[in-house]
Design an enzyme around this catalytic site. Sequence first.
Site, mmCIF file in Angstrom:
data_model
loop_
_atom_site.group_PDB
_atom_site.id
_atom_site.type_symbol
_atom_site.label_atom_id
_atom_site.label_comp_id
_atom_site.label_asym_id
_atom_site.label_seq_id
_atom_site.Cartn_x
_atom_site.Cartn_y
_atom_site.Cartn_z
ATOM 1 N N PRO A 183 14.615 38.634 -19.321
ATOM 2 C CG PRO A 183 13.435 39.665 -17.953
ATOM 3 C CD PRO A 183 13.231 39.196 -19.180
ATOM 4 C CD GLU A 184 19.172 34.321 -20.725
ATOM 5 O OE1 GLU A 184 19.975 33.462 -20.300
ATOM 6 O OE2 GLU A 184 19.452 34.938 -21.649
ATOM 7 N NE ARG B 39 11.086 44.490 -26.256
ATOM 8 C CZ ARG B 39 12.096 43.867 -26.970
ATOM 9 N NH1 ARG B 39 11.969 42.762 -27.552
ATOM 10 N NH2 ARG B 39 13.188 44.662 -27.322
ATOM 11 C CE LYS C 88 18.696 15.145 -29.187
ATOM 12 N NZ LYS C 88 17.243 15.304 -29.626
#
Length: 269
Positions: free
Chosen positions: A2-3, A109, A150
């Site tokens: 889930p995000e 899980r 970066k």
Amino acid sequence: MPELPEIETSRRGIEPYMVGHNIVRTIVRQPKLRWPVSRQIIELENASVLSVQRRAKYLLIELSSGWIIGHLGMSGSVRILPKFSEPEKHDHVDFLLSNGKVLRYTDPRRFGSWLWEYDLSLSSVLKNLGPEPLGDDFDGAYLFNKSRNKKTLIKPWLMDNKLVVGVGNIYASESLFEARILPHRLAGSLTESEAELLVATIKRVLQRSIEQGGTTLKDFLQADGKPGYFAQELQVYGRSGEPCRVCGTLIESTKHAQRTTFFCRYCQH
């Protein structure tokens, strides 16, 4: 996993059933999750729920006596059910509510967590988090400034919670596709206009997913037990070898920081 849209969908789903009611008690069938369920949660009785909030991928349940910090892990979900619903194998935690409902946490899980904190500013799991992607602090100027010099690839860089929270694997892939940016470019190669476009695209993709109830690929369910429907709109994620919906070129996949990335070599530059 889930995000952010899935957690926000869950928050919106459980909020009406919790705020203004009491958690009468909890039933913890499996205390050994990612971290042990906090003792204060196990012993909780008759606590008033003041609000249900979200920070990054964490559910924050504000009580009169402190905060419950919930994380759904890799495969978890929360649902609102009738009080006497029989638990199944992976139903690990129940919050019994004074309105006759139960908030049930299910996680095959067992990699989620339920922690207690009296003061959110002291929480070790919430410190050092970047801005919320849907907030005003996350804008093109912020992303461009952070990207200077970066050498990190753009895709894993976007997934760093210290940069911005909640842009996980699915939505990073989808946002980069819609912004027409190749995921394996260096973050430092972003131009100002690309940073502006990428931020606007991330906000749009996340908001659209929230409106669709999130993305159900395997385990995620909304609080009412329904799946999230954004999976039907995915442009690249999980579509390796299938034709791009825009140009027809076959979608490719590769690994970035141990996560699979999906992209269209023709549409993205």
